[in-house]
Every structure is written in C-alpha cells, then in structure tokens.
Design an enzyme around this catalytic site. Structure first.
Site, short mmCIF file in Angstrom:
data_model
loop_
_atom_site.label_atom_id
_atom_site.label_comp_id
_atom_site.label_asym_id
_atom_site.label_seq_id
_atom_site.Cartn_x
_atom_site.Cartn_y
_atom_site.Cartn_z
N HIS A 76 0.84 -1.19 0.00
CA HIS A 76 0.00 0.00 0.00
C HIS A 76 0.87 1.25 0.00
CE1 HIS A 76 -4.10 -1.70 1.52
NE2 HIS A 76 -3.57 -2.43 0.58
N TYR A 205 -9.68 5.43 7.06
CA TYR A 205 -9.90 5.81 8.46
C TYR A 205 -11.00 6.86 8.48
CZ TYR A 205 -5.48 3.50 9.64
OH TYR A 205 -4.48 2.57 9.82
N PRO A 297 -4.82 0.58 18.47
CA PRO A 297 -4.53 0.08 17.13
C PRO A 297 -4.68 1.11 16.02
CG PRO A 297 -6.68 -0.69 17.88
CD PRO A 297 -6.04 -0.01 19.05
N LYS A 301 0.70 0.27 15.10
CA LYS A 301 2.07 0.21 15.60
C LYS A 301 2.36 -0.98 16.51
CE LYS A 301 3.27 3.79 13.41
NZ LYS A 301 3.95 3.50 12.14
N TYR A 390 3.38 7.10 9.96
CA TYR A 390 2.61 5.91 9.60
C TYR A 390 3.51 4.83 9.01
CZ TYR A 390 -1.49 3.26 8.09
OH TYR A 390 -2.46 2.29 7.96
#
Length: 395
Positions: A76, A205, A297, A301, A390
């Site tokens: 991704h 998200y 979550p 990480k 990220y």
C-alpha cells in the site's frame, strides 16, 4: 517427552515477538527455548493487526520468513482519511521518498514463524503452565514451569519476556523497580472479519459524528472492519446486519455504495489503551512486545513496535554472546524506549483525532478536532508528518 534443561536464552511467549526473536537467534547460532502457556491452535486463533512497516518486513527477511509475505502481501502506497463524509488520500510514497507499507495479517506472520521453527526442530514447549522466571537479578537465571503434570527447570543466561500484557514476566518484577504509564480510552473497537472484497484498494480511516470506523483488509477477498463502540457493548448484541448498516452510515457515499457485505467469520470487541513500562531490563530479564507496551490500534504500531523491540534485543544478546560483556545489554532499554515513546505519541494523537469522546454533545475538544483535521486535510506539511509516522520512523 524429553525437555531441555539448559539454553542460552529462555523466551517466554510464542507470539510473533518471541518467535521472531527465536528465529533471529537461531540464524546467529544462539540457542533458545520458547515456553508458551497456550496451544499452537490458540496462538493462531488470535486476530490481530496487519499493517507491516518496511523495517518489520526487513527483520522478517533477516529471519528467513518473508517469502510468503512478499508473495501474498498487499503493498500500500497510501491510505484515506474520511472526515464527515469527505475523503482525502494520504500518499505515503510521495511524502516519504518512496516508502510504503505491506498489508499482511499478524496471524500469517505467526504461522510463518511457527513453520520455520518447526522445520528446524527447535524446541518450543506449548501448554507450559505456572511459568516462573527466577534469579534474574543474578548471572544465573532460570525458569521453572510445569508440563504434563511434571515440574521442570530451564537454566539460561538471558530471559526474554515476550509473554504479553497479562504475562508473568513483568508481574515478576518488584513493584519498586518498575514505573508504569497508562491511559485507558473510554471506548472500544467492534471488529468483524468477513470473506468479502475490501471496500477500497487501501485502508480508510473514518471520523464521523456517530463514531470512528476503519475499513481494512487481510487480502483481496477477506476484509477487516471496525466500529467505535461502547465498552459496555457485547459482540453478541450486534447482528451482522446491524454491523453493516452502522458501518455504511459512517462511510462516505462512494464507499457506502461499494460496500460488499456477508456473514462474519469472527466478531469481537477490543478495549483501547496506551501503556508503557520503564525500564525494560531487570538484571538478566528483558521485556519486549506487549509485555513492555500497548498502543491503541489506530496507528497500526503494535506488531511493528514488538518487532523493533526484538531487533534491539537480538542485537544486544548477540553482542553479549560474542563478547561476554554486558555493555550492549545495558543499552537495550534506552534504545527501545526511545522508539516506543515516539510510536506511543503518534498512536495517541491519531486516536484522539479520529474518535468521538463526549457523546453527542459538541464541546471544546470536538472543536479542536475539527480545527486539527481541517489543517491536516489542507496542509502538505501536516500530511507529510502523518505519512512519516505511519510508515515508521526506522530503528
């Protein structure tokens, strides 16, 4: 069954942290025995994260277990934020000099590590009960455990506590020797795993007035979805139809129209917390993974932090095995905690930004969320910071 009585490293916990450490040690010629209180099937039944940083992928390659991940994992290059029905893509590769993440389930990583260990005949004792680390404040630690009704002791040089948040290793440390930092969030995540195609090629998200949502996946045919929910909720109180209807309400119109639904194959509610223990070394006992820290979550990480702990701990143990000197062992805690706190900060920030905290009332905190999100959605600099965190800040 003949069980070993002596090893260089006793690893408590056969989750991904303990198994990865065992594999790295094996490839470096260092003996290790893994003790696990659960069965292999139970270990594999735990549904966990699936976003893998490049540093974690590199460690799995170093351990010789990355072939299936590279064959089946999904690369991704970005993800989307959906804020009150408006979607903004965060281009990870563009904002981080070409970096990306791999979507590959933690269960599959555990399966690959278990298979590699079994193929080499390395000792793993499953269903070991009453595991107790002893004398770890001396140069001669040992671990006592029971197996098939018999009591055994394993002498070692190092004990690696990879046995999770509720494990025995951190609980064995005197309370005066450890400082624990914790934030418990007032909500949970209701998660559903289903054999349906993902709603999008990348993760979404969602911040919505009804609560947070996350659209994720494990493959091109298996999806993982989450809804922010009350801690008082029960998975049994949510029918599949109710879950899909609520998820659709929180998505933008395009995603809502593309959502494919189907029967759930797993449904659970996970509480969210931030937690760090300091230090991570107590004589010859070392904490790694969830025994040392928990992150919500939201920032993906947890597994990646466990892998970085293992990387630092492996280097420390390998240095000790070469020289017999404890210099590198002494640096493990400081090195690991520096990265842990950075990841904790990011996970706390992302969680605080995307979730509803005060019910339906719009107060000061919600207005601050609005302002922060408006800045993030329109600032190249803010999106670069998000992307850098990220994909991971490296070791």
């Amino acid at each position: 069954m003949s069980l070993p009585t002596r090893t260089q490293v006793a690893i408590i916990g056969a989750g991904p942290a303990g198994l990865l450490l065992g594999q790295l040690l094996h490839r470096a010629g260092i003996d290790a025995v893994i003790l696990e209180q659960r069965s292999p099937d139970y270990v594999l039944s735990r549904i966990r994260a699936g976003v893998i940083e490049q540093t974690t992928a590199d460690q799995l390659a170093q351990a010789g277990v990355a072939e299936r991940m590279h064959r089946e994992g999904l690369i991704h290059h970005g993800f989307s934020l959906c804020v009150d029905g408006q979607r903004q893509r965060i281009d990870l590769s563009e904002r981080t000099g070409g970096q990306s993440v791999i979507v590959y389930g933690q269960t599959e990583i555990t399966r690959d590590l278990m298979a590699a260990r079994a193929a080499t005949g390395l000792p793993t004792v499953y269903e070991a009960s009453n595991v107790t680390p002893l004398d770890f404040d001396s140069p001669h630690p040992r671990v006592r455990f029971e197996k098939d009704g018999q009591t055994h002791e394993l002498a070692c040089d190092i004990i690696a506590g990879c046995d999770g948040f509720h494990g025995v290793c951190r609980a064995s440390v005197p309370a005066t020797a450890i400082q624990q930092y914790e934030k418990v969030y007032p909500f949970g995540w209701l998660g559903v795993l289903a054999d349906v195609p993902p709603v999008d090629d990348e993760l979404i998200y969602v911040r919505h007035a009804r609560g947070f949502a996350l659209c994720s996946m494990r493959s091109r045919t298996r999806s993982r979805y989450y809804l922010q929910c009350s801690l008082a909720d029960s998975p049994d109180a949510w029918s599949d139809d109710a879950f899909w209807a609520e998820l659709r309400r929180r998505l933008d119109p395009q995603a809502a129209a593309a959502l494919v639904t189907g029967p759930s194959i797993e449904k659970s509610i996970a509480p969210l917390r931030s937690f760090v223990a300091e230090p991570l070394r107590f004589g010859r006992l070392f904490l790694a993974g969830d025994a040392a820290h928990i992150v919500p979550p939201t920032g993906a990480k947890g597994l990646n932090l466990a892998a970085s702990d293992v990387g630092y701990l492996f280097e420390a143990i390998a240095g000790f095995a070469r020289s017999g000197q404890e210099d590198e062992l002494a640096h493990y805690s400081t090195r690991a905690l520096a990265r842990i706190w950075k990841a904790e900060r990011f996970s706390w920030w992302f969680t605080s930004l995307m979730h509803r905290f005060n019910g339906e009332a719009v107060g000061f905190d919600e207005k601050m969320q609005d302002a922060e999100l408006a800045y993030l959605m329109n600032s190249d600099a803010a999106q670069t910071v998000l992307a850098e965190n990220y994909v991971g800040l490296g070791l």
